[in-house]
Design a protein around this motif. Sequence first.
Motif, PDB file in Angstrom:
ATOM      1  N   LEU A   1       0.805  -1.221   0.000  1.00  0.00           N
ATOM      2  CA  LEU A   1       0.000   0.000   0.000  1.00  0.00           C
ATOM      3  C   LEU A   1       0.837   1.269   0.000  1.00  0.00           C
ATOM      4  CD1 LEU A   1      -2.695  -0.678   2.766  1.00  0.00           C
ATOM      5  CD2 LEU A   1      -3.031  -0.732   0.293  1.00  0.00           C
ATOM      6  N   PHE A   2       0.259   2.307  -0.606  1.00  0.00           N
ATOM      7  CA  PHE A   2       0.759   3.677  -0.496  1.00  0.00           C
ATOM      8  C   PHE A   2      -0.418   4.516  -0.019  1.00  0.00           C
ATOM      9  CE2 PHE A   2       1.814   7.788  -2.864  1.00  0.00           C
ATOM     10  CZ  PHE A   2       2.658   8.240  -1.872  1.00  0.00           C
ATOM     11  N   VAL A   3      -0.225   5.231   1.088  1.00  0.00           N
ATOM     12  CA  VAL A   3      -1.247   6.096   1.666  1.00  0.00           C
ATOM     13  C   VAL A   3      -0.689   7.508   1.697  1.00  0.00           C
ATOM     14  CG1 VAL A   3      -2.627   6.605   3.722  1.00  0.00           C
ATOM     15  CG2 VAL A   3      -2.095   4.228   3.133  1.00  0.00           C
ATOM     16  N   THR A   4      -1.467   8.474   1.226  1.00  0.00           N
ATOM     17  CA  THR A   4      -1.061   9.880   1.305  1.00  0.00           C
ATOM     18  C   THR A   4      -2.240  10.716   1.774  1.00  0.00           C
ATOM     19  OG1 THR A   4      -1.678  10.394  -0.977  1.00  0.00           O
ATOM     20  CG2 THR A   4       0.574   9.641  -0.606  1.00  0.00           C
ATOM     21  N   THR A   5      -1.938  11.778   2.490  1.00  0.00           N
ATOM     22  CA  THR A   5      -2.980  12.702   2.935  1.00  0.00           C
ATOM     23  C   THR A   5      -2.357  14.016   3.379  1.00  0.00           C
ATOM     24  OG1 THR A   5      -4.994  12.889   4.256  1.00  0.00           O
ATOM     25  CG2 THR A   5      -3.051  12.009   5.367  1.00  0.00           C
ATOM     26  N   ASP A   6      -3.178  15.043   3.412  1.00  0.00           N
ATOM     27  CA  ASP A   6      -2.790  16.312   4.011  1.00  0.00           C
ATOM     28  C   ASP A   6      -3.100  16.239   5.491  1.00  0.00           C
ATOM     29  OD1 ASP A   6      -1.964  17.682   1.685  1.00  0.00           O
ATOM     30  OD2 ASP A   6      -4.043  18.145   1.173  1.00  0.00           O
ATOM     31  N   LEU A   7      -2.254  16.862   6.289  1.00  0.00           N
ATOM     32  CA  LEU A   7      -2.456  16.919   7.737  1.00  0.00           C
ATOM     33  C   LEU A   7      -2.279  18.353   8.216  1.00  0.00           C
ATOM     34  CD1 LEU A   7      -0.381  13.805   8.892  1.00  0.00           C
ATOM     35  CD2 LEU A   7      -2.871  13.974   8.651  1.00  0.00           C
ATOM     36  N   PRO A   8      -2.916  18.696   9.322  1.00  0.00           N
ATOM     37  CA  PRO A   8      -2.715  20.037   9.885  1.00  0.00           C
ATOM     38  C   PRO A   8      -1.241  20.236  10.264  1.00  0.00           C
ATOM     39  CG  PRO A   8      -4.488  18.856  11.030  1.00  0.00           C
ATOM     40  CD  PRO A   8      -3.835  17.888  10.112  1.00  0.00           C
ATOM     41  N   PRO A   9      -0.771  21.469  10.285  1.00  0.00           N
ATOM     42  CA  PRO A   9       0.658  21.728  10.559  1.00  0.00           C
ATOM     43  C   PRO A   9       1.131  21.222  11.911  1.00  0.00           C
ATOM     44  CG  PRO A   9      -0.595  23.784  10.488  1.00  0.00           C
ATOM     45  CD  PRO A   9      -1.526  22.695  10.070  1.00  0.00           C
ATOM     46  N   GLU A  10       0.232  21.123  12.896  1.00  0.00           N
ATOM     47  CA  GLU A  10       0.646  20.666  14.228  1.00  0.00           C
ATOM     48  C   GLU A  10       0.651  19.143  14.361  1.00  0.00           C
ATOM     49  OE1 GLU A  10      -3.780  21.099  14.263  1.00  0.00           O
ATOM     50  OE2 GLU A  10      -2.166  22.358  13.548  1.00  0.00           O
ATOM     51  N   ALA A  11       0.237  18.429  13.329  1.00  0.00           N
ATOM     52  CA  ALA A  11       0.180  16.962  13.393  1.00  0.00           C
ATOM     53  C   ALA A  11       1.574  16.372  13.600  1.00  0.00           C
ATOM     54  CB  ALA A  11      -0.432  16.405  12.119  1.00  0.00           C
ATOM     55  N   GLU A  12       1.610  15.301  14.382  1.00  0.00           N
ATOM     56  CA  GLU A  12       2.864  14.587  14.625  1.00  0.00           C
ATOM     57  C   GLU A  12       2.908  13.341  13.748  1.00  0.00           C
ATOM     58  OE1 GLU A  12       3.483  13.785  18.752  1.00  0.00           O
ATOM     59  OE2 GLU A  12       3.076  15.862  19.317  1.00  0.00           O
ATOM     60  N   LEU A  13       4.030  13.121  13.118  1.00  0.00           N
ATOM     61  CA  LEU A  13       4.172  12.016  12.178  1.00  0.00           C
ATOM     62  C   LEU A  13       3.988  10.651  12.852  1.00  0.00           C
ATOM     63  CD1 LEU A  13       4.685  11.410   9.214  1.00  0.00           C
ATOM     64  CD2 LEU A  13       7.134  11.371   9.714  1.00  0.00           C
ATOM     65  N   ALA A  14       4.588  10.458  14.009  1.00  0.00           N
ATOM     66  CA  ALA A  14       4.474   9.167  14.704  1.00  0.00           C
ATOM     67  C   ALA A  14       3.022   8.880  15.081  1.00  0.00           C
ATOM     68  CB  ALA A  14       5.364   9.150  15.947  1.00  0.00           C
ATOM     69  N   GLU A  15       2.303   9.895  15.533  1.00  0.00           N
ATOM     70  CA  GLU A  15       0.892   9.715  15.881  1.00  0.00           C
ATOM     71  C   GLU A  15       0.069   9.357  14.644  1.00  0.00           C
ATOM     72  OE1 GLU A  15      -2.569  12.115  18.251  1.00  0.00           O
ATOM     73  OE2 GLU A  15      -1.328  13.256  16.850  1.00  0.00           O
ATOM     74  N   PHE A  16       0.354  10.002  13.531  1.00  0.00           N
ATOM     75  CA  PHE A  16      -0.323   9.693  12.270  1.00  0.00           C
ATOM     76  C   PHE A  16      -0.068   8.233  11.884  1.00  0.00           C
ATOM     77  CE2 PHE A  16       0.304   9.480   7.572  1.00  0.00           C
ATOM     78  CZ  PHE A  16      -1.036   9.512   7.216  1.00  0.00           C
ATOM     79  N   GLY A  17       1.169   7.784  12.006  1.00  0.00           N
ATOM     80  CA  GLY A  17       1.507   6.404  11.675  1.00  0.00           C
ATOM     81  C   GLY A  17       0.772   5.411  12.549  1.00  0.00           C
ATOM     82  N   GLU A  18       0.697   5.709  13.840  1.00  0.00           N
ATOM     83  CA  GLU A  18      -0.024   4.829  14.762  1.00  0.00           C
ATOM     84  C   GLU A  18      -1.507   4.788  14.398  1.00  0.00           C
ATOM     85  OE1 GLU A  18      -1.181   4.799  19.438  1.00  0.00           O
ATOM     86  OE2 GLU A  18       0.897   5.304  18.928  1.00  0.00           O
ATOM     87  N   LEU A  19      -2.071   5.929  14.046  1.00  0.00           N
ATOM     88  CA  LEU A  19      -3.472   5.988  13.640  1.00  0.00           C
ATOM     89  C   LEU A  19      -3.719   5.091  12.427  1.00  0.00           C
ATOM     90  CD1 LEU A  19      -6.245   7.547  14.020  1.00  0.00           C
ATOM     91  CD2 LEU A  19      -5.404   9.052  12.211  1.00  0.00           C
ATOM     92  N   LEU A  20      -2.838   5.160  11.427  1.00  0.00           N
ATOM     93  CA  LEU A  20      -2.981   4.306  10.242  1.00  0.00           C
ATOM     94  C   LEU A  20      -2.897   2.830  10.607  1.00  0.00           C
ATOM     95  CD1 LEU A  20      -0.822   6.102   7.517  1.00  0.00           C
ATOM     96  CD2 LEU A  20      -3.313   6.191   7.839  1.00  0.00           C
ATOM     97  N   ALA A  21      -1.879   2.479  11.389  1.00  0.00           N
ATOM     98  CA  ALA A  21      -1.665   1.074  11.737  1.00  0.00           C
ATOM     99  C   ALA A  21      -2.855   0.497  12.492  1.00  0.00           C
ATOM    100  CB  ALA A  21      -0.386   0.926  12.561  1.00  0.00           C
ATOM    101  N   GLU A  22      -3.444   1.278  13.360  1.00  0.00           N
ATOM    102  CA  GLU A  22      -4.559   0.777  14.157  1.00  0.00           C
ATOM    103  C   GLU A  22      -5.864   0.689  13.370  1.00  0.00           C
ATOM    104  OE1 GLU A  22      -4.174  -0.703  17.149  1.00  0.00           O
ATOM    105  OE2 GLU A  22      -2.063  -0.374  16.676  1.00  0.00           O
ATOM    106  N   THR A  23      -5.939   1.336  12.206  1.00  0.00           N
ATOM    107  CA  THR A  23      -7.160   1.208  11.391  1.00  0.00           C
ATOM    108  C   THR A  23      -7.365  -0.218  10.919  1.00  0.00           C
ATOM    109  OG1 THR A  23      -6.040   1.801   9.329  1.00  0.00           O
ATOM    110  CG2 THR A  23      -7.104   3.588  10.552  1.00  0.00           C
ATOM    111  N   ALA A  24      -6.321  -1.013  10.900  1.00  0.00           N
ATOM    112  CA  ALA A  24      -6.462  -2.414  10.472  1.00  0.00           C
ATOM    113  C   ALA A  24      -7.443  -3.163  11.365  1.00  0.00           C
ATOM    114  CB  ALA A  24      -5.101  -3.107  10.462  1.00  0.00           C
ATOM    115  N   ARG A  25      -7.573  -2.744  12.609  1.00  0.00           N
ATOM    116  CA  ARG A  25      -8.501  -3.396  13.538  1.00  0.00           C
ATOM    117  C   ARG A  25      -9.958  -3.243  13.083  1.00  0.00           C
ATOM    118  NH1 ARG A  25      -5.507  -4.923  17.488  1.00  0.00           N
ATOM    119  NH2 ARG A  25      -3.797  -3.693  18.274  1.00  0.00           N
ATOM    120  N   VAL A  26     -10.274  -2.134  12.444  1.00  0.00           N
ATOM    121  CA  VAL A  26     -11.640  -1.863  11.992  1.00  0.00           C
ATOM    122  C   VAL A  26     -12.072  -2.859  10.921  1.00  0.00           C
ATOM    123  CG1 VAL A  26     -13.106  -0.106  10.902  1.00  0.00           C
ATOM    124  CG2 VAL A  26     -11.385   0.576  12.561  1.00  0.00           C
ATOM    125  N   LEU A  27     -11.127  -3.432  10.220  1.00  0.00           N
ATOM    126  CA  LEU A  27     -11.477  -4.365   9.142  1.00  0.00           C
ATOM    127  C   LEU A  27     -12.148  -5.616   9.680  1.00  0.00           C
ATOM    128  CD1 LEU A  27      -8.371  -3.927   6.835  1.00  0.00           C
ATOM    129  CD2 LEU A  27     -10.572  -2.761   6.748  1.00  0.00           C
TER     130      LEU A  27
END
Length: 149
Positions: A9-35
């Motif tokens: 997979l390749f995932v891309t998105t815009d994020l607010p300037p204050e967003a933290e990269l590690a938090e964004f990555g954790e959010l993506l990884a945990e979306t697998a649980r929703v499946l």
Amino acid sequence: MLDSLIVPLFVTTDLPPEAELAEFGELLAETARVLGDDGYEAFLVGRVFWLDRPVLPEQSPAAEGELRFAGMLGHLAASGAGHTTREVVGDVRRAIGQAVTGRYGDVGVAPAVFAIRDQDVRERTPELAIHVDTRDAAAELVSAARSYL
């Protein structure tokens, strides 16, 4: 051994300037649980990084409040027979879209989620990207996905 489908997979998105990269990555990884709501377990492993636009010296610093562009390259392992790549990518696209909007609000564009070639994940992931993966996923899915790294 668990029957699983591996999707690069390749995932891309815009994020607010204050967003933290590690938090964004954790959010993506945990979306697998929703499946699991779609009838299968999943495990997402990858690396996240900033894809900010090039800035000329006269443009520095970037405008305050300007969105930042983030990406992730990785692999999704989904359990169970009968799931196509198209279905799995559609499911993870919806899950990621809901998670990103829930966390960061409407940034104007839904995240883009693409199935890509395995070779592209290996060749195009920046060295300084941050590793992320779904915590406490089924061991069989973890093994299946990690064999592609």
